[in-house]
Design a protein around this motif. Structure first.
Motif, mmCIF file in Angstrom:
data_model
loop_
_atom_site.group_PDB
_atom_site.id
_atom_site.type_symbol
_atom_site.label_atom_id
_atom_site.label_comp_id
_atom_site.label_asym_id
_atom_site.label_seq_id
_atom_site.Cartn_x
_atom_site.Cartn_y
_atom_site.Cartn_z
ATOM 1 N N UNK A 19 -19.366 -16.731 -16.425
ATOM 2 C CA UNK A 19 -20.545 -15.878 -16.224
ATOM 3 C C UNK A 19 -20.608 -14.778 -17.286
ATOM 4 N N UNK A 20 -19.459 -14.221 -17.661
ATOM 5 C CA UNK A 20 -19.439 -13.189 -18.709
ATOM 6 C C UNK A 20 -19.837 -13.774 -20.063
ATOM 7 N N UNK A 21 -19.369 -14.986 -20.369
ATOM 8 C CA UNK A 21 -19.753 -15.649 -21.627
ATOM 9 C C UNK A 21 -21.261 -15.879 -21.650
ATOM 10 N N UNK A 22 -21.806 -16.411 -20.548
ATOM 11 C CA UNK A 22 -23.248 -16.664 -20.467
ATOM 12 C C UNK A 22 -24.025 -15.363 -20.640
ATOM 13 N N UNK A 23 -23.558 -14.299 -20.026
ATOM 14 C CA UNK A 23 -24.210 -12.997 -20.172
ATOM 15 C C UNK A 23 -24.204 -12.555 -21.633
ATOM 16 N N UNK A 24 -23.076 -12.761 -22.319
ATOM 17 C CA UNK A 24 -22.979 -12.394 -23.727
ATOM 18 C C UNK A 24 -23.899 -13.208 -24.619
ATOM 19 N N UNK A 133 -17.505 -23.322 -32.326
ATOM 20 C CA UNK A 133 -16.536 -22.264 -32.641
ATOM 21 C C UNK A 133 -15.188 -22.674 -32.086
ATOM 22 N N UNK A 134 -14.140 -22.100 -32.635
ATOM 23 C CA UNK A 134 -12.806 -22.391 -32.121
ATOM 24 C C UNK A 134 -12.734 -21.981 -30.649
ATOM 25 N N UNK A 135 -12.025 -22.758 -29.831
ATOM 26 C CA UNK A 135 -11.926 -22.425 -28.410
ATOM 27 C C UNK A 135 -11.203 -21.099 -28.196
ATOM 28 N N UNK A 136 -11.394 -20.534 -27.023
ATOM 29 C CA UNK A 136 -10.844 -19.226 -26.691
ATOM 30 C C UNK A 136 -10.090 -19.305 -25.374
ATOM 31 N N UNK A 137 -9.009 -18.557 -25.295
ATOM 32 C CA UNK A 137 -8.238 -18.452 -24.058
ATOM 33 C C UNK A 137 -8.364 -17.059 -23.471
ATOM 34 N N UNK A 138 -8.452 -16.982 -22.152
ATOM 35 C CA UNK A 138 -8.553 -15.717 -21.439
ATOM 36 C C UNK A 138 -7.388 -15.644 -20.458
ATOM 37 N N UNK A 159 -14.716 -8.323 -20.662
ATOM 38 C CA UNK A 159 -15.362 -7.717 -21.847
ATOM 39 C C UNK A 159 -15.158 -8.602 -23.062
ATOM 40 N N UNK A 160 -13.957 -9.137 -23.182
ATOM 41 C CA UNK A 160 -13.653 -10.063 -24.284
ATOM 42 C C UNK A 160 -14.543 -11.314 -24.189
ATOM 43 N N UNK A 164 -17.300 -12.617 -26.889
ATOM 44 C CA UNK A 164 -17.250 -13.966 -27.455
ATOM 45 C C UNK A 164 -18.585 -14.666 -27.221
ATOM 46 N N UNK A 165 -19.166 -14.464 -26.041
ATOM 47 C CA UNK A 165 -20.483 -15.030 -25.769
ATOM 48 C C UNK A 165 -21.526 -14.524 -26.752
#
Length: 173
Positions: A19-24, A133-138, A159-160, A164-165
């Protein structure tokens, strides 16, 4: 055309990140679980971002979920969601796509906390997707376990994810 941020999530951590990625990314992006996103409808997408937790250095399996949910971190830990399709099965149902895609995962610190995003990228590529883009880990930390969904995320991870989003949104514009 829409952008999907599809997720598999047991304790809500991966869902919160999605949801944070989509928001970004912005208004064009929608965070959807594997239960609510029909893989066949992905043909109309502009881009695909998919995420899942890391289990045993790859995507969760029925067996790894059974093991994980049988050993709650503590008595107060939130109940897991086990009724959603596995990300691996959702990806297997994707049609041939010619869209940009990437992946993310939620993971613990260390060498065993990697692998889900890599497996997702491979599955997306096998369907014809190009790497956005390169994948991201949280990161998650089991010391944070409590009664709320998504409480395992380390401070600052959402926030991260939003940042990224926003980067992904800029790449797509």
């Amino acid at each position: 055309m829409a952008i999907w941020v599809v997720y598999e999530s047991l304790w809500g951590n991966t869902a919160a990140v999605a949801h944070a990625i989509a928001e970004g990314i912005g208004d064009e992006a929608k965070a959807v679980s594997t239960a609510s996103a029909d893989p066949a409808e992905a043909v109309g997408l502009r881009a695909l971002i998919a995420g899942a937790p890391v289990h045993g250095m790859t995507l969760p399996t029925t067996q790894s979920i059974a093991t994980a949910t049988a050993h709650k971190v503590n008595d107060d830990h939130a109940e897991p969601r086990t009724d959603e399709p596995l990300m691996r099965d959702w990806l297997d149902g994707l049609p041939e796509l010619r869209i940009p895609a990437t992946a993310f995962d939620t993971r613990v610190r260390g060498p065993l906390g990697r692998g889900a995003a890599t497996a997702i990228i491979r599955a997306e590529a096998s369907r014809g997707c190009t790497l956005l883009a390169q994948p991201k880990g949280f990161r998650v930390d089991f010391r944070n376990a409590g009664p709320e969904q998504a409480d395992l995320l380390k401070e600052g991870e959402l926030s991260k994810a939003r940042a990224w989003g926003a980067e992904l949104g800029a790449l797509l514009s």
